[in-house]
Write an enzyme that holds these catalytic residues in place. Structure first.
Site, mmCIF file in Angstrom:
data_model
loop_
_atom_site.group_PDB
_atom_site.id
_atom_site.type_symbol
_atom_site.label_atom_id
_atom_site.label_comp_id
_atom_site.label_asym_id
_atom_site.label_seq_id
_atom_site.Cartn_x
_atom_site.Cartn_y
_atom_site.Cartn_z
ATOM 1 C CD GLN A 1 -3.220 0.493 2.104
ATOM 2 O OE1 GLN A 1 -3.274 -0.616 2.597
ATOM 3 N NE2 GLN A 1 -4.070 1.437 2.418
ATOM 4 C CB SER B 1 2.234 -4.948 3.843
ATOM 5 O OG SER B 1 1.126 -4.888 4.704
ATOM 6 C CG LEU B 2 -1.221 -4.909 -0.462
ATOM 7 C CD1 LEU B 2 -1.723 -5.573 -1.741
ATOM 8 C CD2 LEU B 2 -1.763 -3.513 -0.354
ATOM 9 N NE ARG C 1 -3.267 -7.943 5.165
ATOM 10 C CZ ARG C 1 -2.436 -6.948 4.898
ATOM 11 N NH1 ARG C 1 -2.802 -5.997 4.032
ATOM 12 N NH2 ARG C 1 -1.244 -6.891 5.466
ATOM 13 C CG HIS D 1 2.257 -4.266 9.390
ATOM 14 N ND1 HIS D 1 2.021 -5.601 9.133
ATOM 15 C CD2 HIS D 1 2.067 -3.619 8.223
ATOM 16 C CE1 HIS D 1 1.711 -5.751 7.843
ATOM 17 N NE2 HIS D 1 1.717 -4.555 7.277
ATOM 18 C CD GLN E 1 1.176 -9.465 5.996
ATOM 19 O OE1 GLN E 1 0.056 -9.017 6.216
ATOM 20 N NE2 GLN E 1 1.643 -9.723 4.794
#
Length: 319
Positions: free
Chosen positions: A10, A95-96, A120, A204, A253
């Protein structure tokens, strides 16, 4: 195999991303159509026409970036002869982007990935009231120094290292007041810059536990196959292939640190010399150069990048 396929996270989103690929290549268009069908809405209209504020919403940005990444890979497969199973020593995503990597490697279906990322995004946004959390970039401090800053700033609240991006770039996340303190403490410890990031939630960190719980439930309902190439996990900075472990690490994560510096270093240590960033932007390509001496980053996001990527893959095979 000296190539790794990496997938952005992102922040790399931009209105219009992927449109030139979809216009030029049916393989790309099919991915966007599948994502639209999975979500029951025209996400492609938001991706290509905006407005930017709507695309930037976490629930939209996450599946949108995945769609662009997988569409780009499908074009690389059909036009440049790329094969994840044959050509990639590893796949990895920021991440994503870890979900994009798994979709690219056939571990998750595109439709399941789109729905998981919508879930998510919504869960991460809902986990913490707007304004209660924050994230800040600490530039010019190594990871250990940034951890010291976060620990000193916490003072009974949450302040964690969210992303270790490499090149002296660490992002901290947590309660707003604690992150504000971290910014001031970092400046006093020699950070070149320390600044709050324009994000809508503290990703996170432990405050995301409700989102982790939501993802545990969502992931329990989808089929996960062994990926065509090993996945370098964000939370481990090492390779995994077992579907049950992949599921578990995707849950971890949400609240854990994205160990990107260590992930790239791990892949370089395993012989990877070329990192193909597949999808929107060039953030990961820039980081590669700061982390792995001599490594080459190749950003692939539009029709004009396909031929160069084909040449770079050929060079990787000869290395």
């Amino acid at each position: 195999m000296t190539a790794a396929f990496t997938f952005p996270g992102q922040g790399s989103q931009a209105v219009g991303m992927g449109k030139a690929l979809a216009d030029a290549f049916p393989a790309a268009r099919a991915v966007f159509d599948e994502v639209d069908a999975a979500l029951g809405e025209k996400l492609t209209a938001t991706i290509w026409d905006g407005p930017a504020e709507t695309l930037q919403l976490t629930e939209n940005a996450q599946p949108a970036l995945m769609a662009v990444s997988v569409a780009t890979l499908r074009v690389l497969e059909s036009e440049a002869g790329f094969s994840v199973g044959r050509d990639a020593a590893f796949v990895a995503g920021h991440s994503l982007g870890e979900y994009s990597a798994l979709a690219a490697a056939g571990s998750l279906t595109i439709s399941d990935t789109a729905r998981l990322l919508r879930t998510r995004g919504l869960a991460m946004q809902k986990a913490v009231p707007v304004g209660a959390g924050a994230m800040a970039a600490l530039l010019g401090l190594d990871y250990e120094a940034a951890l010291e800053v976060a620990n000193e700033a916490a003072q009974g609240q949450v302040c964690q290292a969210a992303n270790d991006n490499g090149g002296g770039q660490v992002v901290v996340s947590g309660d707003k007041a604690a992150v504000d303190r971290a910014v001031e403490i970092a400046k006093g410890k020699g950070a070149k810059r320390a600044m709050l990031l324009p994000v809508s939630a503290p990703f996170h960190c432990k405050l995301m536990q409700p989102a982790a719980d939501a993802m545990a439930e969502a992931l329990s309902k989808v089929a996960i196959k062994a990926p065509a190439a090993p996945l370098v996990s964000n939370v481990l900075a090492s390779a995994i292939t077992d579907p049950d472990e992949i599921r578990r690490r995707l849950v971890e994560q949400v609240t854990g640190t994205v160990r990107w510096r260590e992930s790239v270093a791990y892949m370089a240590g395993q012989g990877v010399t070329r990192f193909f960033e597949i999808g929107a932007g060039k953030v990961l390509t820039g980081l590669v150069k700061r982390i792995a001496d001599g490594a080459i980053g190749v950003a692939v996001g539009g029709p004009n990048d396909i031929a160069a990527a084909k040449d770079a893959l050929a060079a990787a095979k000869q290395a």
